[in-house]
Design a protein around this motif. Structure first.
Motif, PDB file in Angstrom:
ATOM      1  N   GLN A   1       3.735  -1.008   3.782  1.00 41.66           N
ATOM      2  CA  GLN A   1       3.172   0.313   3.547  1.00 41.66           C
ATOM      3  C   GLN A   1       4.298   1.320   3.387  1.00 41.66           C
ATOM      4  O   GLN A   1       5.292   1.254   4.110  1.00 41.66           O
ATOM      5  CB  GLN A   1       2.282   0.750   4.712  1.00 41.66           C
TER       6      GLN A   1
ATOM      7  N   TRP B   1      -6.775   3.893   7.760  1.00 36.78           N
ATOM      8  CA  TRP B   1      -6.229   2.537   7.752  1.00 36.78           C
ATOM      9  C   TRP B   1      -5.997   2.044   9.188  1.00 36.78           C
ATOM     10  O   TRP B   1      -6.325   0.917   9.533  1.00 36.78           O
ATOM     11  CB  TRP B   1      -4.930   2.489   6.956  1.00 36.78           C
TER      12      TRP B   1
ATOM     13  N   GLN C   1       0.852  -1.181   0.000  1.00 45.33           N
ATOM     14  CA  GLN C   1       0.000   0.000   0.000  1.00 45.33           C
ATOM     15  C   GLN C   1       0.890   1.234   0.000  1.00 45.33           C
ATOM     16  O   GLN C   1       1.841   1.316   0.786  1.00 45.33           O
ATOM     17  CB  GLN C   1      -0.869   0.066   1.255  1.00 45.33           C
TER      18      GLN C   1
END
Length: 142
Positions: free
Chosen positions: A77, A34, A23
């Motif tokens: 991420q 999130w 991500q």
């Protein structure tokens, strides 16, 4: 950086790195959403993990951390919101390589080694140098 570019960059690496979810978090608002979802999903997890989420979130939101790998969720991420605009995509690639190395370490039971950050930094710079021309092409083409 869009999803196609991220996938093309991940595909530059050995197949051992390609099975990790990635991500790219572009804003602090997206990051907060999130984390709220993550906390809700982890309500049954021990308090210690929720405490980690809080301390990690503070580091991310204050731009002390540019990326992370979550071994429980198997997700990488990269946080773009603290990056300089003129080099954001190339720096995102470097951070992505670093965090995907953590995924590799996790996959092969190497997260407990004392030199994991040095290993990730060396790997990231090696991949960045090796694939620089391809990275530029990927980032300029889309």
């Amino acid at each position: 950086m869009n999803k196609t570019q991220v996938q093309q960059i991940v595909n530059l690496l050995h197949e051992d790195y390609r099975d990790c979810k990635v991500q790219i978090i572009k804003s602090k608002g997206q990051f907060i959403k999130w984390k709220i979802v993550e906390i809700i999903k982890l309500k049954s997890f021990a308090f210690i993990h929720r405490k980690y989420i809080w301390s990690h979130s503070k580091e991310v939101l204050s731009n002390e951390v540019a990326g992370s790998y979550d071994s429980k969720l198997k997700i990488t991420q990269v946080y773009q919101f603290g990056m300089l605009e003129d080099c954001k995509d190339l720096y995102t690639s470097l951070v992505l390589f670093h965090e995907l190395r953590h995924h590799y370490q996790d996959k092969y039971g190497r997260l407990d080694r004392h030199d994991i950050e040095d290993d990730c930094n060396r790997f990231a710079w090696r991949m960045y140098d090796r694939h620089y021309a391809e990275l530029k092409n990927i980032l300029e083409a889309n």
